[in-house]
Design an enzyme around this catalytic site. Structure first.
Site, PDB file in Angstrom:
ATOM      1  N   SER A 151      43.175  23.470  21.907  1.00 58.07           N
ATOM      2  CA  SER A 151      41.755  23.367  22.224  1.00 58.07           C
ATOM      3  C   SER A 151      41.357  21.904  22.255  1.00 58.07           C
ATOM      4  O   SER A 151      41.922  21.070  21.537  1.00 58.07           O
ATOM      5  CB  SER A 151      40.937  24.107  21.157  1.00 58.07           C
ATOM      6  N   LYS A 194      44.008  25.576  16.998  1.00 56.30           N
ATOM      7  CA  LYS A 194      44.116  26.704  17.917  1.00 56.30           C
ATOM      8  C   LYS A 194      45.501  26.821  18.559  1.00 56.30           C
ATOM      9  O   LYS A 194      46.121  25.826  18.924  1.00 56.30           O
ATOM     10  CB  LYS A 194      43.072  26.578  19.037  1.00 56.30           C
ATOM     11  N   ASN A 205      46.070  29.285  21.464  1.00 54.77           N
ATOM     12  CA  ASN A 205      45.510  30.316  22.340  1.00 54.77           C
ATOM     13  C   ASN A 205      46.611  31.048  23.112  1.00 54.77           C
ATOM     14  O   ASN A 205      47.647  30.458  23.436  1.00 54.77           O
ATOM     15  CB  ASN A 205      44.520  29.687  23.315  1.00 54.77           C
ATOM     16  N   ARG A 216      47.857  48.229  69.251  1.00 52.64           N
ATOM     17  CA  ARG A 216      47.735  46.872  68.693  1.00 52.64           C
ATOM     18  C   ARG A 216      46.360  46.778  68.067  1.00 52.64           C
ATOM     19  O   ARG A 216      45.351  47.025  68.718  1.00 52.64           O
ATOM     20  CB  ARG A 216      47.873  45.788  69.772  1.00 52.64           C
TER      21      ARG A 216
END
Length: 448
Positions: free
Chosen positions: A278, A284, A286, A317
């Site tokens: 972080s 942190k 994460n 087509r």
């Protein structure tokens, strides 16, 4: 300038892979178009339709790095497709005589569709390699943790004991299914498209089927029973397969992300310095890989309906539906490979904290074994009385903050029938795993 973050120099490192960009990016697709043109010339030369010298010249100059891209872009803007301008440039590079024979008997969509199939062959080889690695890694985890007891959770609450090996096997089984399905899909997908203006090969007279067969041999593709330029089931099935695979990967990523929560802390993504950090909170870690599995899976899931809606082509087509495919198919393949690449890294490098699993399992003082205790007491007390006794014991354990085993021992109806050792046994999570081990073994047998 890239508009989609997946194609950018910075954000692109989080979405997709460079290997897949090399397989389905614009230059790769242009090269595949040139490969089809060169293979067509060689196939027709082998049948005496095109001079061998012309086929050799076309093959020698069919290189995307020799194209004038601004000029090709201008031609594409005028015609709505890159093939007309590409064929013109290829002819100019190959020389006047060879230019007379380029694109002989083909139509634009023959080149585009067959080039797409070649690119998808490369793309699925990349996806299959990472899928195989992920399967192998999860199988190793399932074997290693076949007996590692942890809390099974329903509605995010403790439910009954399971093992981490069982959890890995639950993640693994759909990936084995996906691999089996891909093996069945590829023979239907990897087929040449060669039909001329409306699919009848009328411009080649009675030699049309022979040219299609020779072209398929040149490109190592199968020959369909009928041109498929307005039947998009196989390319759509391929993208739907990507969506299902990504959904299965999302299940694993969601579980790992939840197991990484601070209050749970049982399983972690592979760690390296600074990963998942972080900008303001140094502590942190994460779940970055999980987050990008989920993000890319959602991207693929958004593209599946786009490809499915492009199946409604009109007559011989399409006027619009097909043109949506180039926006969706390469991007779906890119994001799918990005998702499986991140999932592979999780599977191969995850950290498993078995001690924390045990502590969490014991966090309710044995209440996770309430069903097991009830089933054990039912033959002695009757099911209703057993349910009431265990319910009361759980209330006592919660109110007095004591283990369930102690609360049960206080109840004369229980203690008169079970001694302390029996109560300890009936409240041990390792004794209430049902067929978890058998189910792990069954999944592992599929890849033995």
């Amino acid at each position: 300038m890239a508009v989609n973050p997946a194609d950018g120099a910075v954000w692109g490192v989080l979405y997709g892979t460079d290997a897949m960009r090399g397989a389905v990016g614009e230059m790769a697709l242009l090269q595949r178009m040139l490969d089809v043109e060169a293979a067509l010339a060689r196939a027709e030369a082998g049948l005496g339709i095109v001079p061998r010298a012309a086929a050799d010249a076309i093959t020698a100059t069919a290189r995307a790095d020799r194209l004038d891209l601004p000029k090709l872009a201008a031609a594409t803007r005028n015609t709505g497709y890159p093939v007309v301008g590409l064929v013109k440039q290829l002819g100019a590079l190959a020389g006047d005589e060879a230019a007379r024979w380029t694109h002989w008997g083909a139509t634009t969509q023959d080149i585009l569709d067959t080039a797409l199939v070649l690119a998808m062959r490369d793309a699925f080889a990349l996806i299959r390699a990472d899928l195989d690695s992920t399967i192998a890694a999860l199988a190793a985890r399932a074997r290693e943790h076949r007996g590692t007891v942890m809390a099974g959770r329903t509605h995010l609450q403790h439910a009954l004991p399971v093992t981490f090996g069982y959890k890995c096997a639950v993640w693994l089984a759909p990936l084995i299914n996906a691999r089996d399905t891909l093996d069945a899909l590829l023979p239907r997908l990897l087929r040449v498209q060669f039909g001329g203006a409306v699919g009848t090969l009328a411009s080649l007279g009675d030699q049309g089927p022979a040219v299609a067969d020779a072209l398929a041999r040149e490109l190592d593709l199968a020959v369909p029973e009928i041109p498929w330029h307005v039947a998009r089931d196989t390319v759509t099935e391929a993208v739907c397969w990507c969506g299902i695979l990504c959904g299965s990967l999302s299940k694993m990523a969601t579980d790992v992300m939840l197991l990484m929560q601070t209050e749970v802390a049982e399983v972690f993504e592979p760690h390296e310095a600074g990963r998942g950090g972080s900008s303001t909170m140094p502590q942190k870690r994460n779940p970055i890989a999980c987050e990008y599995v989920l993000a890319q899976a959602r991207g693929v899931h958004a593209l599946v309906p786009q490809v499915m809606s492009a199946m409604a082509l009109d007559h011989e087509r399409g006027t619009g539906p097909w043109q949506a495919e180039p926006l969706a198919i390469p991007q779906a393949l890119l994001l799918t490979h990005g998702a499986i690449d991140q999932a592979r890294q999780i599977a191969e490098g995850m950290t498993v904290d078995a001690a924390r699993m045990r502590r969490n399992l014991e966090a309710t003082g044995g209440a996770i074994m309430a069903e097991a205790v009830m089933m054990g007491l039912a033959p002695m007390l009757g099911r209703g009385a057993a349910h009431d006794a265990v319910h009361h014991a759980c209330d006592v354990a919660l109110a007095d903050r004591v283990p369930l085993a102690e609360a049960l021992a206080r109840d004369p109806a229980v203690s008169s029938r079970l001694d302390a050792g029996a109560i300890a046994g009936i409240t041990d999570p390792a004794t209430y795993l049902g067929s978890a081990g058998l189910f792990v073994d069954r999944v592992l047998e599929r890849i033995a």
